[in-house]
Design a protein around this motif. Structure first.
Motif, PDB file in Angstrom:
ATOM      1  N   VAL A 106       8.032  -5.603 -22.438  1.00  0.00           N
ATOM      2  CA  VAL A 106       9.089  -6.687 -22.427  1.00  0.00           C
ATOM      3  C   VAL A 106      10.250  -5.711 -23.090  1.00  0.00           C
ATOM      4  N   MET A 107      11.447  -5.828 -22.179  1.00  0.00           N
ATOM      5  CA  MET A 107      12.689  -5.388 -22.716  1.00  0.00           C
ATOM      6  C   MET A 107      13.099  -5.932 -24.029  1.00  0.00           C
ATOM      7  N   SER A 108      13.496  -5.011 -24.822  1.00  0.00           N
ATOM      8  CA  SER A 108      13.752  -5.795 -26.327  1.00  0.00           C
ATOM      9  C   SER A 108      14.949  -6.613 -26.370  1.00  0.00           C
ATOM     10  N   SER A 109      16.153  -6.227 -25.291  1.00  0.00           N
ATOM     11  CA  SER A 109      17.495  -6.847 -25.188  1.00  0.00           C
ATOM     12  C   SER A 109      17.641  -6.764 -23.780  1.00  0.00           C
ATOM     13  N   ARG A 110      18.698  -7.447 -23.136  1.00  0.00           N
ATOM     14  CA  ARG A 110      19.171  -7.326 -21.897  1.00  0.00           C
ATOM     15  C   ARG A 110      20.133  -5.994 -21.973  1.00  0.00           C
ATOM     16  N   CYS A 111      19.868  -5.571 -20.642  1.00  0.00           N
ATOM     17  CA  CYS A 111      20.537  -4.183 -20.256  1.00  0.00           C
ATOM     18  C   CYS A 111      22.036  -4.835 -20.001  1.00  0.00           C
ATOM     19  N   GLY A 112      22.969  -3.655 -20.095  1.00  0.00           N
ATOM     20  CA  GLY A 112      24.370  -4.043 -19.742  1.00  0.00           C
ATOM     21  C   GLY A 112      24.522  -4.614 -18.461  1.00  0.00           C
ATOM     22  N   THR A 113      23.890  -4.369 -17.632  1.00  0.00           N
ATOM     23  CA  THR A 113      24.185  -5.223 -16.137  1.00  0.00           C
ATOM     24  C   THR A 113      23.060  -6.067 -15.850  1.00  0.00           C
ATOM     25  N   ALA A 162       3.003 -14.005 -17.893  1.00  0.00           N
ATOM     26  CA  ALA A 162       3.148 -12.603 -18.290  1.00  0.00           C
ATOM     27  C   ALA A 162       3.440 -12.784 -20.080  1.00  0.00           C
ATOM     28  N   MET A 163       4.496 -14.030 -20.222  1.00  0.00           N
ATOM     29  CA  MET A 163       4.900 -14.073 -21.499  1.00  0.00           C
ATOM     30  C   MET A 163       3.857 -14.602 -22.224  1.00  0.00           C
ATOM     31  N   ARG A 164       2.816 -15.678 -21.690  1.00  0.00           N
ATOM     32  CA  ARG A 164       1.671 -16.294 -22.341  1.00  0.00           C
ATOM     33  C   ARG A 164       0.845 -15.276 -22.508  1.00  0.00           C
ATOM     34  N   MET A 165       0.499 -14.224 -21.794  1.00  0.00           N
ATOM     35  CA  MET A 165      -0.217 -13.117 -22.080  1.00  0.00           C
ATOM     36  C   MET A 165       0.099 -12.369 -23.232  1.00  0.00           C
ATOM     37  N   ALA A 166       1.391 -12.139 -23.468  1.00  0.00           N
ATOM     38  CA  ALA A 166       2.102 -11.269 -24.360  1.00  0.00           C
ATOM     39  C   ALA A 166       1.622 -11.838 -25.568  1.00  0.00           C
ATOM     40  N   ALA A 167       1.824 -13.191 -25.917  1.00  0.00           N
ATOM     41  CA  ALA A 167       1.588 -13.962 -26.887  1.00  0.00           C
ATOM     42  C   ALA A 167      -0.145 -13.667 -27.394  1.00  0.00           C
ATOM     43  N   ARG A 168      -0.731 -13.593 -26.535  1.00  0.00           N
ATOM     44  CA  ARG A 168      -2.024 -13.491 -26.785  1.00  0.00           C
ATOM     45  C   ARG A 168      -2.633 -11.868 -26.779  1.00  0.00           C
ATOM     46  N   ALA A 169      -2.056 -11.093 -26.088  1.00  0.00           N
ATOM     47  CA  ALA A 169      -2.604  -9.568 -25.728  1.00  0.00           C
ATOM     48  C   ALA A 169      -1.624  -8.896 -26.767  1.00  0.00           C
ATOM     49  N   GLY A 170      -0.565  -9.251 -26.882  1.00  0.00           N
ATOM     50  CA  GLY A 170       0.461  -8.430 -27.539  1.00  0.00           C
ATOM     51  C   GLY A 170       1.649  -7.848 -26.685  1.00  0.00           C
ATOM     52  N   VAL A 171       2.737  -7.512 -27.188  1.00  0.00           N
ATOM     53  CA  VAL A 171       3.966  -7.178 -26.671  1.00  0.00           C
ATOM     54  C   VAL A 171       4.260  -5.604 -27.024  1.00  0.00           C
ATOM     55  N   GLN A 172       4.530  -4.918 -26.102  1.00  0.00           N
ATOM     56  CA  GLN A 172       4.998  -3.434 -26.125  1.00  0.00           C
ATOM     57  C   GLN A 172       6.574  -3.804 -25.901  1.00  0.00           C
ATOM     58  N   TYR A 173       7.434  -3.479 -26.730  1.00  0.00           N
ATOM     59  CA  TYR A 173       8.911  -3.519 -26.353  1.00  0.00           C
ATOM     60  C   TYR A 173       9.644  -2.270 -25.894  1.00  0.00           C
ATOM     61  N   ALA A 174      10.509  -2.320 -24.916  1.00  0.00           N
ATOM     62  CA  ALA A 174      11.135  -1.268 -24.214  1.00  0.00           C
ATOM     63  C   ALA A 174      12.883  -1.365 -24.522  1.00  0.00           C
ATOM     64  N   ASP A 175      13.342  -0.560 -25.060  1.00  0.00           N
ATOM     65  CA  ASP A 175      14.634  -0.555 -25.405  1.00  0.00           C
ATOM     66  C   ASP A 175      15.615  -0.577 -23.890  1.00  0.00           C
ATOM     67  N   PRO A 176      16.477  -1.126 -23.714  1.00  0.00           N
ATOM     68  CA  PRO A 176      17.310  -0.840 -22.404  1.00  0.00           C
ATOM     69  C   PRO A 176      18.183   0.400 -22.554  1.00  0.00           C
ATOM     70  N   PRO A 177      18.358   0.915 -21.461  1.00  0.00           N
ATOM     71  CA  PRO A 177      19.343   2.025 -21.273  1.00  0.00           C
ATOM     72  C   PRO A 177      20.523   1.844 -22.227  1.00  0.00           C
ATOM     73  N   ALA A 178      21.022   2.968 -22.719  1.00  0.00           N
ATOM     74  CA  ALA A 178      22.231   2.550 -23.568  1.00  0.00           C
ATOM     75  C   ALA A 178      23.393   3.191 -22.785  1.00  0.00           C
ATOM     76  N   GLY A 179      23.319   3.780 -21.558  1.00  0.00           N
ATOM     77  CA  GLY A 179      24.342   3.939 -20.667  1.00  0.00           C
ATOM     78  C   GLY A 179      23.970   4.216 -19.240  1.00  0.00           C
ATOM     79  N   PRO A 180      24.669   4.848 -18.588  1.00  0.00           N
ATOM     80  CA  PRO A 180      24.477   5.113 -16.957  1.00  0.00           C
ATOM     81  C   PRO A 180      23.480   5.924 -16.946  1.00  0.00           C
ATOM     82  N   PRO A 181      22.759   5.857 -15.839  1.00  0.00           N
ATOM     83  CA  PRO A 181      21.545   6.868 -15.600  1.00  0.00           C
ATOM     84  C   PRO A 181      22.095   8.559 -15.948  1.00  0.00           C
ATOM     85  N   PRO A 182      20.971   9.043 -16.143  1.00  0.00           N
ATOM     86  CA  PRO A 182      21.527  10.726 -16.533  1.00  0.00           C
ATOM     87  C   PRO A 182      21.642  11.373 -14.966  1.00  0.00           C
ATOM     88  N   THR A 183      22.347  12.364 -15.060  1.00  0.00           N
ATOM     89  CA  THR A 183      22.658  12.989 -13.792  1.00  0.00           C
ATOM     90  C   THR A 183      22.104  14.396 -13.878  1.00  0.00           C
TER      91      THR A 183
END
Length: 164
Positions: A62-69, A135-156
């Motif tokens: 699950v994303m830990s917060s919303r992306c900028g876009t 998926a969110m009900r499963m997360a409550a049961r099986a656990g959540v693995q948080y992913a942080d959203p990208p901080a900026g534009p994609p790497p070039t």
């Protein structure tokens, strides 16, 4: 189809591998149309939808917060129509939310950030969509693995080196 207030059992959910996939518009290719009529993103049907479940731990990414876009941000930075936003949120025409989820656009396969597919934070924090989402009900049961959203534009790619 389940009555509005009933959910399927966890065992029934796990018995169907299709439930390991996010919400989509079925087996057809779908373009997310913006208000100005341009295509913003294209997705394939359920057969190609990425899983947000960790194969080893069973936890839900699950994303830990919303992306900028994020499509769920105020002001609708993606310019999606209200109808398309409702579809991605899982709100049906009758106002009831379905039991699906939406994968964060920054984590779709082939993303430039190298992030594994994860449930969009907009869905995960939505007061009506999150409790209905399998998926969110499963997360409550099986656990959540948080992913942080990208901080900026994609790497070039770095500038090509001169032959020498």
């Amino acid at each position: 189809m389940q009555p509005d207030g009933d959910f399927i059992s966890l065992a029934d959910y796990l018995a169907d591998p299709a439930n390991y996939r996010p919400r989509s518009s079925g087996g057809t290719v779908v373009a997310a149309r913006t208000r100005d009529g341009t295509d913003w993103a294209v997705g394939a049907g359920d057969d190609e939808a990425p899983s947000v479940f960790d194969d080893v731990t069973g936890a839900v990414r699950v994303m830990s917060s919303r992306c900028g876009t994020c499509i769920g941000r105020a002001g609708n930075p993606a310019g999606l129509t209200d109808r398309r936003r409702d579809e991605l949120l899982g709100r049906r025409d009758d106002g009831i939310y379905d039991e699906g989820h939406t994968v964060c656009h920054s984590t779709l396969p082939g993303n430039a950030y190298g992030l594994p597919p994860a449930v969009c934070a907009w869905i995960a924090e939505h007061p009506q969509a999150a409790p209905r989402s399998h998926a969110m009900r499963m997360a409550a049961r099986a656990g959540v693995q948080y992913a942080d959203p990208p901080a900026g534009p994609p790497p070039t790619d770095p500038a090509p080196r001169a032959a020498g």
